[in-house]
Design a protein around this motif. Structure first.
Motif, PDB file in Angstrom:
ATOM      1  N   ILE A 107       0.839  -1.135  -0.191  1.00 34.14           N
ATOM      2  CA  ILE A 107      -0.112   0.109   0.026  1.00 34.14           C
ATOM      3  C   ILE A 107       0.764   1.267  -0.037  1.00 34.14           C
ATOM      4  N   VAL A 108       0.475   2.067  -0.945  1.00 35.57           N
ATOM      5  CA  VAL A 108       1.239   3.545  -0.822  1.00 35.57           C
ATOM      6  C   VAL A 108       0.420   4.710  -1.042  1.00 35.57           C
ATOM      7  N   THR A 109       0.644   5.454  -0.105  1.00 39.45           N
ATOM      8  CA  THR A 109      -0.150   6.740  -0.142  1.00 39.45           C
ATOM      9  C   THR A 109       0.699   8.012  -0.583  1.00 39.45           C
ATOM     10  N   LEU A 110       0.328   8.956  -1.211  1.00 39.08           N
ATOM     11  CA  LEU A 110       0.963  10.008  -1.635  1.00 39.08           C
ATOM     12  C   LEU A 110       0.015  11.082  -2.154  1.00 39.08           C
ATOM     13  N   ALA A 111       0.696  12.399  -2.009  1.00 39.40           N
ATOM     14  CA  ALA A 111      -0.238  13.402  -2.366  1.00 39.40           C
ATOM     15  C   ALA A 111       0.404  14.438  -3.220  1.00 39.40           C
ATOM     16  N   GLY A 112      -0.501  15.230  -3.838  1.00 35.76           N
ATOM     17  CA  GLY A 112       0.201  16.256  -4.708  1.00 35.76           C
ATOM     18  C   GLY A 112      -0.518  16.557  -6.014  1.00 35.76           C
ATOM     19  N   ASP A 113      -0.317  17.618  -6.557  1.00 35.74           N
ATOM     20  CA  ASP A 113      -1.252  17.824  -7.738  1.00 35.74           C
ATOM     21  C   ASP A 113      -0.707  17.398  -9.124  1.00 35.74           C
ATOM     22  N   ALA A 114       0.564  17.068  -8.925  1.00 32.70           N
ATOM     23  CA  ALA A 114       1.275  16.695 -10.362  1.00 32.70           C
ATOM     24  C   ALA A 114       2.448  15.815  -9.999  1.00 32.70           C
ATOM     25  N   THR A 115       1.908  14.709  -9.171  1.00 38.93           N
ATOM     26  CA  THR A 115       2.957  13.591  -8.919  1.00 38.93           C
ATOM     27  C   THR A 115       3.344  12.675  -9.891  1.00 38.93           C
ATOM     28  N   ARG A 116       4.716  12.494 -10.442  1.00 40.00           N
ATOM     29  CA  ARG A 116       5.000  11.560 -11.197  1.00 40.00           C
ATOM     30  C   ARG A 116       5.103  10.231 -10.640  1.00 40.00           C
ATOM     31  N   LEU A 117       4.520   9.342 -11.196  1.00 33.94           N
ATOM     32  CA  LEU A 117       4.557   7.978 -10.313  1.00 33.94           C
ATOM     33  C   LEU A 117       4.895   7.055 -11.070  1.00 33.94           C
ATOM     34  N   ASN A 118       5.993   6.089 -10.836  1.00 34.86           N
ATOM     35  CA  ASN A 118       6.412   5.114 -11.514  1.00 34.86           C
ATOM     36  C   ASN A 118       5.946   3.665 -10.803  1.00 34.86           C
ATOM     37  N   ALA A 119       4.921   2.953 -11.186  1.00 34.84           N
ATOM     38  CA  ALA A 119       4.316   1.755 -10.225  1.00 34.84           C
ATOM     39  C   ALA A 119       4.623   0.568 -11.019  1.00 34.84           C
ATOM     40  N   VAL A 120       5.456  -0.489 -10.610  1.00 36.94           N
ATOM     41  CA  VAL A 120       5.813  -1.538 -10.940  1.00 36.94           C
ATOM     42  C   VAL A 120       5.114  -2.715  -9.804  1.00 36.94           C
ATOM     43  N   ASN A 121       4.360  -3.534 -10.500  1.00 37.31           N
ATOM     44  CA  ASN A 121       3.924  -4.796  -9.829  1.00 37.31           C
ATOM     45  C   ASN A 121       3.691  -6.164 -10.436  1.00 37.31           C
ATOM     46  N   ARG A 122       4.386  -7.138  -9.840  1.00 38.28           N
ATOM     47  CA  ARG A 122       4.710  -8.365 -10.785  1.00 38.28           C
ATOM     48  C   ARG A 122       4.739  -9.542  -9.711  1.00 38.28           C
ATOM     49  N   GLY A 123       3.953 -10.635 -10.230  1.00 38.22           N
ATOM     50  CA  GLY A 123       4.260 -11.899  -9.751  1.00 38.22           C
ATOM     51  C   GLY A 123       4.731 -12.685 -10.637  1.00 38.22           C
ATOM     52  N   ASP A 124       5.851 -13.707 -10.125  1.00 40.62           N
ATOM     53  CA  ASP A 124       6.305 -14.522 -11.022  1.00 40.62           C
ATOM     54  C   ASP A 124       6.487 -16.028 -10.340  1.00 40.62           C
ATOM     55  N   ALA A 125       5.996 -16.855 -11.010  1.00 42.68           N
ATOM     56  CA  ALA A 125       5.958 -18.081 -10.353  1.00 42.68           C
ATOM     57  C   ALA A 125       6.956 -19.090 -11.221  1.00 42.68           C
TER      58      ALA A 125
END
Length: 223
Positions: A107-125
């Protein structure tokens, strides 16, 4: 480094969060299974990296691991959030099967009017020479974006801690694959509801607060 936000200079910055490369591979750092990690003061740039890894083989037939982390960043100009679950099964047979389960909730919480977000989410089996392996990796990422900084209150943290305990129980259970996936999805849905309730009580601003859920499951019984 100045902590004052620069004026918007392009149309790209008209959105509060710009998501880049959601399915990029790789993650760095090991998650600590703690209910809350909060920054002491607003950061200009924030980074969160959480990873869960499990490995089962003919010596250790069962390995189940999970993590549940909360990162509260406050107001940031840019953020990178990486969440990864890796499960490996090696060298077991149909008559002598292995079970490898890795689940990671971030869980990530962030605030701002123009936040640059690089989100990476991966599951590997991965199964290696392992016809009898039950291998599952599940990554769940929740990105909470608000115009004003959001601090999760005690009631919200208590509900998340309860979900974390049930995630621990689920990961270590012997539930069949279909049931395990369904129950993991159900826990993720509960997290989403808790976060949306928290966002509804958050300080208001010009932009509408959002909760984005990224889900990536891989493995058994797909192998």
């Amino acid at each position: 480094m100045s902590h004052h936000r620069k004026p918007r200079t392009s149309a790209v910055l008209t959105q509060r969060a710009v998501r880049i490369g959601l399915l990029a591979a790789g993650a760095a750092g090991l998650a600590t299974a703690v209910p809350t990690v909060a920054s002491a003061a607003p950061q200009h740039v924030a980074v969160a990296a959480d990873q869960t890894f499990s490995r089962a083989d003919f010596r250790h037939h069962t390995d189940t691991e999970d993590s549940f982390t909360v990162r509260q960043f406050g107001t940031v100009a840019a953020a990178t959030a990486r969440n990864q679950a890796n499960a490996v099964g090696v060298g077991c047979s149909v008559d002598d099967h292995c079970r490898s389960v890795a689940l990671s909730f971030q869980i990530v919480t962030l605030a701002g009017d123009a936040t640059r977000l690089n989100a990476v989410n991966r599951g590997d089996a991965v199964n290696k020479h392992c016809d009898g392996c039950q291998t599952l990796a599940g990554a769940y990422q929740f990105v909470v974006s608000t115009p004003r900084p959001l601090t999760l209150d005690g009631d919200t943290r208590g509900k998340l801690a309860d979900i974390h305990r049930r995630l621990d129980d689920l990961t270590r259970s012997t539930a069949p694959a279909a049931d395990l996936k369904t129950q993991a999805d159900n826990l993720a849905a509960e997290v989403n509801t808790v976060l949306k309730d928290a966002v509804a009580r958050a300080p208001k601003g010009d932009e509408k607060p959002t909760v984005e859920v990224h889900r990536h499951l891989d493995g058994w019984p797909g192998h």
